[in-house]
Design a protein around this motif. Sequence first.
Motif, PDB file in Angstrom:
ATOM      1  N   GLN B  35     -35.718  -9.930 -35.202  1.00  0.00           N
ATOM      2  CA  GLN B  35     -35.993  -9.437 -33.976  1.00  0.00           C
ATOM      3  C   GLN B  35     -37.561  -9.790 -33.736  1.00  0.00           C
ATOM      4  N   TYR B  36     -38.007 -10.303 -32.441  1.00  0.00           N
ATOM      5  CA  TYR B  36     -39.451 -10.640 -32.121  1.00  0.00           C
ATOM      6  C   TYR B  36     -39.697 -10.016 -30.734  1.00  0.00           C
ATOM      7  N   ASP B  37     -40.975 -10.160 -30.517  1.00  0.00           N
ATOM      8  CA  ASP B  37     -41.138  -9.581 -29.080  1.00  0.00           C
ATOM      9  C   ASP B  37     -40.930 -10.723 -28.197  1.00  0.00           C
ATOM     10  N   VAL B  38     -41.223 -12.050 -28.877  1.00  0.00           N
ATOM     11  CA  VAL B  38     -41.027 -13.252 -27.569  1.00  0.00           C
ATOM     12  C   VAL B  38     -40.301 -14.395 -28.622  1.00  0.00           C
ATOM     13  N   ILE B  39     -39.281 -15.095 -28.150  1.00  0.00           N
ATOM     14  CA  ILE B  39     -38.770 -16.366 -28.570  1.00  0.00           C
ATOM     15  C   ILE B  39     -38.855 -17.222 -27.496  1.00  0.00           C
ATOM     16  N   ILE B  40     -39.639 -18.445 -28.135  1.00  0.00           N
ATOM     17  CA  ILE B  40     -39.705 -19.566 -27.160  1.00  0.00           C
ATOM     18  C   ILE B  40     -38.761 -20.785 -27.657  1.00  0.00           C
ATOM     19  N   VAL B  41     -38.016 -21.029 -26.709  1.00  0.00           N
ATOM     20  CA  VAL B  41     -36.866 -22.091 -27.298  1.00  0.00           C
ATOM     21  C   VAL B  41     -37.466 -23.742 -26.953  1.00  0.00           C
ATOM     22  N   GLY B  42     -37.758 -24.030 -27.900  1.00  0.00           N
ATOM     23  CA  GLY B  42     -38.343 -25.577 -27.827  1.00  0.00           C
ATOM     24  C   GLY B  42     -39.549 -25.790 -28.521  1.00  0.00           C
ATOM     25  N   ARG B 236     -38.303 -10.779 -25.004  1.00  0.00           N
ATOM     26  CA  ARG B 236     -38.465 -11.607 -23.921  1.00  0.00           C
ATOM     27  C   ARG B 236     -38.260 -13.356 -24.290  1.00  0.00           C
ATOM     28  N   ILE B 237     -37.472 -14.269 -23.453  1.00  0.00           N
ATOM     29  CA  ILE B 237     -37.380 -15.539 -24.064  1.00  0.00           C
ATOM     30  C   ILE B 237     -37.874 -16.340 -23.190  1.00  0.00           C
ATOM     31  N   GLY B 238     -38.454 -17.277 -23.588  1.00  0.00           N
ATOM     32  CA  GLY B 238     -39.166 -18.546 -22.683  1.00  0.00           C
ATOM     33  C   GLY B 238     -38.074 -19.966 -23.197  1.00  0.00           C
ATOM     34  N   CYS B 239     -37.606 -20.447 -22.098  1.00  0.00           N
ATOM     35  CA  CYS B 239     -37.387 -21.974 -22.432  1.00  0.00           C
ATOM     36  C   CYS B 239     -37.914 -22.939 -22.068  1.00  0.00           C
ATOM     37  N   VAL B 240     -38.505 -23.786 -22.946  1.00  0.00           N
ATOM     38  CA  VAL B 240     -39.162 -24.805 -22.586  1.00  0.00           C
ATOM     39  C   VAL B 240     -38.703 -26.189 -23.272  1.00  0.00           C
ATOM     40  N   VAL B 241     -37.612 -26.632 -22.711  1.00  0.00           N
ATOM     41  CA  VAL B 241     -36.572 -27.428 -23.253  1.00  0.00           C
ATOM     42  C   VAL B 241     -36.347 -28.567 -22.491  1.00  0.00           C
ATOM     43  N   ALA B 242     -37.545 -29.501 -22.352  1.00  0.00           N
ATOM     44  CA  ALA B 242     -37.405 -30.743 -21.354  1.00  0.00           C
ATOM     45  C   ALA B 242     -36.234 -31.421 -21.619  1.00  0.00           C
ATOM     46  N   GLY B 243     -35.680 -31.955 -20.746  1.00  0.00           N
ATOM     47  CA  GLY B 243     -34.364 -32.651 -20.960  1.00  0.00           C
ATOM     48  C   GLY B 243     -33.011 -32.098 -21.418  1.00  0.00           C
ATOM     49  N   ASN B 244     -33.010 -30.681 -21.512  1.00  0.00           N
ATOM     50  CA  ASN B 244     -31.902 -29.864 -21.841  1.00  0.00           C
ATOM     51  C   ASN B 244     -31.871 -28.551 -20.987  1.00  0.00           C
ATOM     52  N   SER B 245     -32.836 -28.620 -19.846  1.00  0.00           N
ATOM     53  CA  SER B 245     -32.917 -27.280 -19.323  1.00  0.00           C
ATOM     54  C   SER B 245     -31.721 -26.855 -18.537  1.00  0.00           C
ATOM     55  N   GLY B 246     -31.130 -27.756 -18.068  1.00  0.00           N
ATOM     56  CA  GLY B 246     -29.842 -27.434 -17.455  1.00  0.00           C
ATOM     57  C   GLY B 246     -28.789 -26.755 -18.383  1.00  0.00           C
ATOM     58  N   VAL B 247     -28.828 -27.389 -19.573  1.00  0.00           N
ATOM     59  CA  VAL B 247     -27.859 -27.024 -20.540  1.00  0.00           C
ATOM     60  C   VAL B 247     -28.012 -25.401 -20.877  1.00  0.00           C
TER      61      VAL B 247
END
Lengths: 93, 408
Positions: B35-42, B236-247
């Motif tokens: 468990q985290y406060d925030v996960i950043i994907v990428g 909260r989750i942040g997605c910073v996944v250049a090139g796979n954002s759509g996925v």
Amino acid sequence: MLYIYCPHCEEHREEEEFHYGGQAHVARPKDPDACTDAEWADYLYFRKNTRGWHHELWVHAAGCRKFFNITRDTVSYEIKETYKIGEQPAISE
Amino acid sequence: MQKTERYSGFGLFKHALRHHENWQRVWRNPTPKKQYDVIIVGGGGHGLATAYYLAKKHNITNVAVLEKGYLGGGNTARNTTIVRSNYLWDEAAHLFEHAMTLWEGLSQEINYNVMFSQRGVLNLGHTLQDMRDISRRVNANRLNGIDGEVLDTQQVKALVPIMDCSANTRYPVLGASWQPRAGVARHDAVAWGYARAADALGVDLVQQCEVSDILVEDGAAIGVATKQHGVIKADRIGCVVAGNSGVLAKMAGFELPIESHPLQAFVSEPIKPILDTVVMSNHVHGYISQSDKGDLVVGAGIDSYVGYGQRGSYPVIEHTVQAIIELFPIFSRVRMNRQWGGIVDTCPDACPIISQTPVENLFFNCGGEPAASKPRPVPVMYLPPRWPVGKCTSWRSPSPWTAFTVAP
């Protein structure tokens, strides 16, 4: 270099003879004035951006200048099939 | 947790005496918590910067960065390192200029040499319309407090004597815009520097942890499923996944107004210093600079078609090399060493989406990839202030969700 089979010319030609036209089978709404903003935006801006088999429109710009569709893998860039406008692809994702 | 050692000239000397055998690991390699406060994907430049500023500016340190490969190994390692802020529109100009001010103090702030070199950027004009556009853009920049000048052919020639500025070329150089504060920064160092600084503040950097699904409950994101470490929950989750954002957007159940294209670049063999600035030309379409190591770093246009293959097409290489040789005949016999493609998530207006999404507690930073090496320090400033309350209005006005869903 993509090596593309033009279904009209019935020949394989190099990528540079062709222009890309975006995702295939995107139909323009029949009555744009009747569209909601969301429907119109969906038509204008939202594409599948598929990772995998992708149906896309190409034009043989330096050849017969006719449009046709390609099913291409967007990761390996393998071209599975090309087919004329109005025809249905053999692969459906 | 071990205290992170400070890098300095004295430290280097001290370690030299011990044959460099006792350097501390640059960051930990933790097993993720449940468990985290925030996960950043990428774990690229943007993701690591976001994690760092979350911890530094907003005291949110219970943060995990999940990276499917290794840190800074994706598109962060695949750009041409140019940093500039001479954008026309107010929103873009403010974003990139804000980033520029962060770049200027970045090495000191994160105690890591990002090799930021403000060697100036030239954007060449080859037609009268180019020159009118350049005047307009430079004027807009100056009104926004961003440095910029319009140069004529002679001034360009004086700055870059090796460039063919004669009238005998196919597209003669008529002038340029010049931003002296712009330049280049070592792309890897930015990722490593932010990673180390974030790690020092307690952020868990989890490598080789691929997100396979985003868990959504009642319209709100509650966590992610990963291939290696199972379900990890987060507020909260942040997605910073250049090139796979759509996925990733598809995993969360919505679509983005972006398409992914390969953008390629290549570097030559190292040569002696010959080019001390950055030259870009949109008209003949190529851009070039020289790295500290000596290799020429050449950038190209994107492939027209959607692609995730991380390699570019041959016609683009040919066009780019033509442009570079046209401008720099002296480089005609330089050999290219490496060539690669990064994947750029491109928005219809080529501006980034830094925003909350239709899914509550889920945020995206994407779509600005053709220009993404420039605002790397920024996501932070725009995303996190609103993260604690779960709201993030976009820096763009109107926000991308209305810009692309409401007819003008």
